[in-house]
Design a protein around this motif. Structure first.
Motif, PDB file in Angstrom:
ATOM      1  N   LEU A  13       0.815  -1.215   0.000  1.00 18.17           N
ATOM      2  CA  LEU A  13       0.000   0.000   0.000  1.00 18.17           C
ATOM      3  C   LEU A  13       0.849   1.267   0.000  1.00 18.17           C
ATOM      4  O   LEU A  13       0.663   2.153  -0.842  1.00 18.17           O
ATOM      5  N   ALA A  14       1.777   1.387   0.938  1.00 17.29           N
ATOM      6  CA  ALA A  14       2.563   2.612   1.062  1.00 17.29           C
ATOM      7  C   ALA A  14       3.417   2.867  -0.171  1.00 17.29           C
ATOM      8  O   ALA A  14       3.527   4.006  -0.647  1.00 17.29           O
ATOM      9  N   ILE A 267       9.047   2.993   4.817  1.00 27.37           N
ATOM     10  CA  ILE A 267       7.657   3.412   4.640  1.00 27.37           C
ATOM     11  C   ILE A 267       6.732   2.249   4.993  1.00 27.37           C
ATOM     12  O   ILE A 267       7.171   1.121   5.198  1.00 27.37           O
ATOM     13  N   GLY A 268       5.434   2.530   5.056  1.00 23.84           N
ATOM     14  CA  GLY A 268       4.471   1.494   5.414  1.00 23.84           C
ATOM     15  C   GLY A 268       4.708   1.018   6.839  1.00 23.84           C
ATOM     16  O   GLY A 268       5.161   1.772   7.703  1.00 23.84           O
ATOM     17  N   SER A 269       4.396  -0.248   7.103  1.00 24.87           N
ATOM     18  CA  SER A 269       4.632  -0.795   8.440  1.00 24.87           C
ATOM     19  C   SER A 269       6.100  -0.700   8.827  1.00 24.87           C
ATOM     20  O   SER A 269       6.435  -0.516  10.008  1.00 24.87           O
ATOM     21  N   THR A 281      -4.541   1.798   8.375  1.00 28.47           N
ATOM     22  CA  THR A 281      -3.353   2.040   7.563  1.00 28.47           C
ATOM     23  C   THR A 281      -3.624   2.910   6.339  1.00 28.47           C
ATOM     24  O   THR A 281      -2.788   3.722   5.948  1.00 28.47           O
ATOM     25  N   PHE A 282      -4.786   2.750   5.718  1.00 27.91           N
ATOM     26  CA  PHE A 282      -5.036   3.351   4.412  1.00 27.91           C
ATOM     27  C   PHE A 282      -4.941   4.874   4.460  1.00 27.91           C
ATOM     28  O   PHE A 282      -4.205   5.496   3.692  1.00 27.91           O
ATOM     29  N   LYS A 283      -5.689   5.498   5.352  1.00 29.23           N
ATOM     30  CA  LYS A 283      -5.727   6.964   5.415  1.00 29.23           C
ATOM     31  C   LYS A 283      -4.360   7.519   5.802  1.00 29.23           C
ATOM     32  O   LYS A 283      -3.906   8.525   5.251  1.00 29.23           O
ATOM     33  N   ASN A 284      -3.697   6.877   6.761  1.00 25.45           N
ATOM     34  CA  ASN A 284      -2.382   7.336   7.190  1.00 25.45           C
ATOM     35  C   ASN A 284      -1.380   7.267   6.051  1.00 25.45           C
ATOM     36  O   ASN A 284      -0.567   8.171   5.850  1.00 25.45           O
TER      37      ASN A 284
END
Length: 380
Positions: A13-14, A267-269, A281-284
């Motif tokens: 995602l990120a 980035i991401g987790s 997670t999505f909005k962040n």
């Protein structure tokens, strides 16, 4: 060894959100970009939910959205009007298809399906090792999560938001597609923070997900037994399972940004982009990817990419509590949602409230728990 301006290690995602922002900006079309991932992103491996006001950039690929949601615990239930927010859901495959279609039109972007095995930095360049070949770049975006440094420290607790979800289809109408179940804590807690989501897409189809905030994962059969029992409690007996998904998201306020260097950004987790207190997670990732691309257009030192705020500390206190008293989650979230306006809570969870609004939400929470957590944290 092939050289690139930018390499993305992992295309979750990120990474895809950041790359999408780079393409949209128009400022990187002359840069060679490489994506590395062992997964081709051609299956629906997850579902993301988030809330926002009005029309959003992702509305065209939404599976469903809800203005109303249920919040439940063992003693009560509350149907909440989220206005001006809506709770929105996107299937992973629809997100991947949207971004990968855009990427395919860019002649400067390549994708190599392989497993990243390591990376190193020297002399202003980064070398990425994979099971296929080695590649070099000026800047690396790493989204491959390494839990080792988190496990080796004791300053910041680590929990997991872990879940199993079933997409079920019933023979007769069984769901209200206009109302989602946001959190249902009426399920047995068993010493943890456990709840159910129900995300209906029609009156005969919904995602039913069993979620925990805890340190340890469960055997697969325990998640599935809980979903089966929950459907039975809803008097749903005749259904088929269309899809299954399983995941585990790290929940921690660990300072991931300390591992950033001039040429490597996590980035991401791997970079702490998951909202530590909720696992959302999505909005962040949407916010932080925009901030990262804007940052990159202004300067080139990734070690300076970080913005800490008071919401990071609020999350830390909650995780301190849940780490020591994991069964308190239902009580904390129930207190928060009992009287506060839902829109204010969502704004708070997004980190967009004023200090006065913060206090309105915090005042609803169990004060003794948070005061003790604050004192322990100050004198730690």
């Amino acid at each position: 060894m092939k050289h690139y301006d930018y390499i993305f290690s992992g295309t979750g995602l990120a990474a895809l959100m950041t790359l999408n922002q780079m393409v949209k900006s128009g400022g990187f079309s002359d840069k060679k970009i490489l994506l590395l991932d062992q997964d081709a992103k051609q299956t629906n491996d997850r579902t993301w939910c988030f809330w926002e006001t009005g029309k959003g950039a992702w509305d065209k690929i939404l599976t469903q959205k809800w203005r109303y949601v249920w919040f439940k615990n063992e003693n009560s239930s509350r149907k909440m009007d989220l206005s001006p927010y809506e709770y929105k859901m996107i299937r992973g495959i629809d997100f991947y298809n949207k971004i990968l279609k855009r990427i395919a039109l860019q002649s400067n972007i390549e994708f190599v399906q392989c497993r990243v095995t390591g990376y190193s930095e020297s002399a202003g360049n980064v070398v990425v090792q994979t099971d296929a070949d080695d590649f070099s770049c000026r800047k690396l975006f790493n989204s491959v999560y390494d839990q080792k440094p988190v496990l080796e420290q004791t300053g910041f607790p680590l929990l997991q938001q872990h879940f199993v979800g079933w997409r079920v289809k019933t023979e007769t109408p069984s769901f209200d597609p206009n109302v989602a179940t946001f959190m249902d804590f009426s399920v047995p807690q068993k010493g943890n923070t456990r709840f159910m989501y129900v995300l209906p897409v029609s009156d005969t189809e919904a995602i039913v997900e069993y979620t925990l905030f805890s340190k340890d994962l469960l055997p697969q059969h325990e998640y599935e037994a809980a979903i089966t029992a929950y459907l039975s409690d809803l008097h749903i007996a005749n259904y088929k399972i269309v899809e299954k998904e399983r995941g585990s998201i790290p929940m921690t306020s660990y300072r991931f940004w300390k591992h950033n260097t001039k040429n490597i950004v996590h980035i991401g987790s791997a970079g702490g982009w998951t909202k530590a207190s909720t696992g959302f997670t999505f909005k962040n990732s949407d916010k932080l990817s925009k901030r990262l691309v804007h940052f990159l257009q202004r300067q080139a030192d990734f070690s300076k990419f970080h913005k800490n705020d008071r919401f990071w500390f609020y999350d830390l206190l909650l995780l301190d509590i849940l780490s020591e008293n994991n069964e308190k989650g239902a009580m904390i979230f129930s207190a928060m949602f009992r009287k506060s306006h839902p829109a204010l809570i969502l704004k708070f969870l997004d980190g967009e409230t004023t200090l006065y609004e913060d206090l309105q939400v915090i005042w609803q929470c169990p004060k003794g728990l948070f005061i003790r957590a604050l004192v322990r944290r100050i004198f730690r």
